[in-house]
Design a protein around this motif. Structure first.
Motif, PDB file in Angstrom:
ATOM      1  N   UNK A  54       0.849  -1.198   0.000  1.00  0.00           N
ATOM      2  CA  UNK A  54       0.000   0.000   0.000  1.00  0.00           C
ATOM      3  C   UNK A  54       0.881   1.244   0.000  1.00  0.00           C
ATOM      4  N   UNK A  55       0.641   2.115  -0.967  1.00  0.00           N
ATOM      5  CA  UNK A  55       1.432   3.328  -1.170  1.00  0.00           C
ATOM      6  C   UNK A  55       0.569   4.555  -0.961  1.00  0.00           C
ATOM      7  N   UNK A  56       1.115   5.548  -0.274  1.00  0.00           N
ATOM      8  CA  UNK A  56       0.463   6.849  -0.125  1.00  0.00           C
ATOM      9  C   UNK A  56       1.330   7.907  -0.783  1.00  0.00           C
ATOM     10  N   UNK A  57       0.700   8.830  -1.498  1.00  0.00           N
ATOM     11  CA  UNK A  57       1.427   9.946  -2.111  1.00  0.00           C
ATOM     12  C   UNK A  57       0.739  11.233  -1.677  1.00  0.00           C
ATOM     13  N   UNK A  58       1.546  12.219  -1.302  1.00  0.00           N
ATOM     14  CA  UNK A  58       1.022  13.435  -0.671  1.00  0.00           C
ATOM     15  C   UNK A  58       0.909  14.581  -1.670  1.00  0.00           C
ATOM     16  N   UNK A  59      -0.243  15.256  -1.647  1.00  0.00           N
ATOM     17  CA  UNK A  59      -0.451  16.487  -2.409  1.00  0.00           C
ATOM     18  C   UNK A  59      -0.294  17.661  -1.450  1.00  0.00           C
ATOM     19  N   UNK A  60       0.817  18.358  -1.542  1.00  0.00           N
ATOM     20  CA  UNK A  60       1.103  19.456  -0.621  1.00  0.00           C
ATOM     21  C   UNK A  60       1.293  20.756  -1.400  1.00  0.00           C
ATOM     22  N   UNK A  61       1.385  21.858  -0.698  1.00  0.00           N
ATOM     23  CA  UNK A  61       1.622  23.162  -1.314  1.00  0.00           C
ATOM     24  C   UNK A  61       2.699  23.881  -0.511  1.00  0.00           C
ATOM     25  N   UNK A  62       3.961  23.473  -0.669  1.00  0.00           N
ATOM     26  CA  UNK A  62       5.021  24.020   0.168  1.00  0.00           C
ATOM     27  C   UNK A  62       5.344  25.469  -0.185  1.00  0.00           C
ATOM     28  N   UNK A  63       6.062  26.099   0.697  1.00  0.00           N
ATOM     29  CA  UNK A  63       6.375  27.509   0.569  1.00  0.00           C
ATOM     30  C   UNK A  63       7.688  27.738  -0.170  1.00  0.00           C
ATOM     31  N   UNK A  64       7.837  28.963  -0.708  1.00  0.00           N
ATOM     32  CA  UNK A  64       9.120  29.407  -1.258  1.00  0.00           C
ATOM     33  C   UNK A  64       9.976  30.087  -0.189  1.00  0.00           C
ATOM     34  N   UNK A  65       9.411  30.235   0.991  1.00  0.00           N
ATOM     35  CA  UNK A  65      10.126  30.860   2.109  1.00  0.00           C
ATOM     36  C   UNK A  65      11.067  29.823   2.723  1.00  0.00           C
ATOM     37  N   UNK A  66      12.348  30.126   2.736  1.00  0.00           N
ATOM     38  CA  UNK A  66      13.345  29.173   3.230  1.00  0.00           C
ATOM     39  C   UNK A  66      13.946  29.604   4.560  1.00  0.00           C
ATOM     40  N   UNK A  67      13.228  30.445   5.293  1.00  0.00           N
ATOM     41  CA  UNK A  67      13.663  30.823   6.632  1.00  0.00           C
ATOM     42  C   UNK A  67      13.261  29.738   7.628  1.00  0.00           C
ATOM     43  N   UNK A  68      13.850  29.782   8.812  1.00  0.00           N
ATOM     44  CA  UNK A  68      13.626  28.731   9.807  1.00  0.00           C
ATOM     45  C   UNK A  68      12.148  28.528  10.149  1.00  0.00           C
ATOM     46  N   UNK A  69      11.353  29.588  10.410  1.00  0.00           N
ATOM     47  CA  UNK A  69       9.942  29.348  10.754  1.00  0.00           C
ATOM     48  C   UNK A  69       9.184  28.620   9.649  1.00  0.00           C
ATOM     49  N   UNK A  70       9.427  29.006   8.393  1.00  0.00           N
ATOM     50  CA  UNK A  70       8.721  28.366   7.283  1.00  0.00           C
ATOM     51  C   UNK A  70       9.167  26.919   7.109  1.00  0.00           C
ATOM     52  N   UNK A  71      10.444  26.657   7.254  1.00  0.00           N
ATOM     53  CA  UNK A  71      10.946  25.292   7.142  1.00  0.00           C
ATOM     54  C   UNK A  71      10.378  24.403   8.245  1.00  0.00           C
ATOM     55  N   UNK A  72      10.247  24.959   9.441  1.00  0.00           N
ATOM     56  CA  UNK A  72       9.673  24.175  10.549  1.00  0.00           C
ATOM     57  C   UNK A  72       8.195  23.885  10.306  1.00  0.00           C
ATOM     58  N   UNK A  73       7.478  24.849   9.741  1.00  0.00           N
ATOM     59  CA  UNK A  73       6.067  24.625   9.428  1.00  0.00           C
ATOM     60  C   UNK A  73       5.913  23.552   8.354  1.00  0.00           C
ATOM     61  N   UNK A  74       6.772  23.608   7.338  1.00  0.00           N
ATOM     62  CA  UNK A  74       6.728  22.586   6.295  1.00  0.00           C
ATOM     63  C   UNK A  74       7.048  21.214   6.857  1.00  0.00           C
ATOM     64  N   UNK A  75       8.047  21.137   7.729  1.00  0.00           N
ATOM     65  CA  UNK A  75       8.399  19.868   8.351  1.00  0.00           C
ATOM     66  C   UNK A  75       7.257  19.306   9.186  1.00  0.00           C
ATOM     67  N   UNK A  76       6.578  20.181   9.921  1.00  0.00           N
ATOM     68  CA  UNK A  76       5.446  19.730  10.738  1.00  0.00           C
ATOM     69  C   UNK A  76       4.325  19.182   9.871  1.00  0.00           C
TER      70      UNK A  76
END
Length: 332
Positions: A54-76
């Motif tokens: 069973x495979x899952x593939x994610x549809x996400x909309x990540x940010x172009x912001x590469x600062x720490x807060x944005x990266x942490x939000x994307x990771x979460x």
């Protein structure tokens, strides 16, 4: 009925096909279902081991912001989706290119944003990115789920980074990394170092290959993975400038031509394509989840794919003839 010589084997195969068609006509079963009956009941018949995952593939909309807060939000967000994928029973979850954050060519330009120039990679918070990647790997181990994740991979100065897919096992170990090879002109000129080789890995006996970015435009890469014996290709991209449907259409064609599964992970567009070229699942947000089951794709996997390999291997040369009427202008 089962004999060793080629002519006898062909006769046996014809007999099986005739009996399968007769059973399907009598019972109303599909050809595949009727064939499975004979594989299970015919004395001496070969019963292929059918792979299942069973495979899952994610549809996400990540940010172009590469600062720490944005990266942490994307990771979460990635970790939340990993949890959902595991709850769905998936053994592997596949994320898009640069799922942790997309380095935009103008935002990264050392001479921009109005003029494109070499990327200034100090604008990415590498410390925060590595922290998020380690947290993602740790969660993969806790959940027991394989995770394939697009991110930037740094190289030693002065080399530009790779655009990569990390392959993290269900024990939380980084087992491999695929680096995009066929970079766009912009990526090659200003952003990344191209990769060198294909990458394959196995989960529960199912073998995958990886592709990235605009590599969906290169049939030879999908053909290369077919020759390497993969059961599926995981394709991750940030999408096409004119829309994702063109990439999705190409992915379906590659799946059908090569008779293997193709997983497509792009912004707000995720899906899984069968070896026949049909969508098994699609999602504009969250997860698309599907079973990769050889028993439901027997004709494509066990018949069409081997035959196409035979056909490509010089099969027809012995049958070609030289004839006075072979000239195309002598058609009538």
């Amino acid at each position: 009925m089962y004999v060793r010589d080629a002519e006898g084997q062909m006769t046996a195969n014809r007999n099986i096909k005739r009996r399968v068609r007769a059973r399907a006509a009598k019972t109303g079963e599909s050809y595949t279902t009727a064939l499975r009956h004979f594989r299970l009941t015919e004395p001496g018949a070969a019963v292929p081991h059918t792979k299942h995952l069973r495979l899952a593939v994610a549809a996400t909309n990540p940010t172009h912001d590469l600062t720490a807060p944005a990266l942490r939000a994307a990771g979460a967000n990635i970790r939340d989706l990993m949890g959902e994928a595991r709850a769905s029973g998936a053994r592997i979850v596949h994320f898009m290119e640069c799922a942790t954050g997309i380095p935009h060519k103008r935002a990264m330009s050392s001479t921009g944003p109005d003029e494109l120039g070499p990327a200034d990679w100090t604008r990415l918070d590498w410390t925060a990115l590595r922290q998020e990647l380690r947290a993602i790997a740790a969660l993969a181990g806790e959940l027991g789920i394989w995770t394939v994740l697009g991110s930037v991979h740094s190289l030693s100065a002065p080399h530009r980074p790779h655009n990569s897919l990390y392959v993290i096992s269900d024990t939380g170990k980084l087992v491999n990394r695929y680096d995009e090879r066929m970079l766009s002109n912009t990526k090659l000129s200003y952003l990344y170092t191209p990769g060198k080789a294909p990458v394959t890995f196995e989960v529960d006996g199912v073998r995958f290959g990886c592709l990235l970015g605009m590599e969906v435009h290169f049939p030879e890469l999908f053909d290369e993975y077919e020759k390497l014996g993969v059961d599926g290709v995981l394709f991750a991209s940030t999408g096409a400038p004119t829309g994702n449907e063109a990439f999705a259409t190409e992915a379906r064609a590659h799946a059908s031509v090569n008779n293997y599964w193709v997983s497509v992970a792009m912004p707000e567009a995720a899906g899984i394509v069968s070896p026949e070229g049909d969508w098994l699942a699609r999602a504009e947000s969250g997860l698309a989840v599907a079973e990769l089951d050889e028993s439901s794709a027997e004709i494509a996997v066990f018949t069409a794919r081997p035959w196409r390999r035979t056909a490509r291997g010089g099969l027809y040369e012995a049958y070609r003839v030289t004839d006075p009427r072979s000239d195309a202008r002598d058609a009538f």
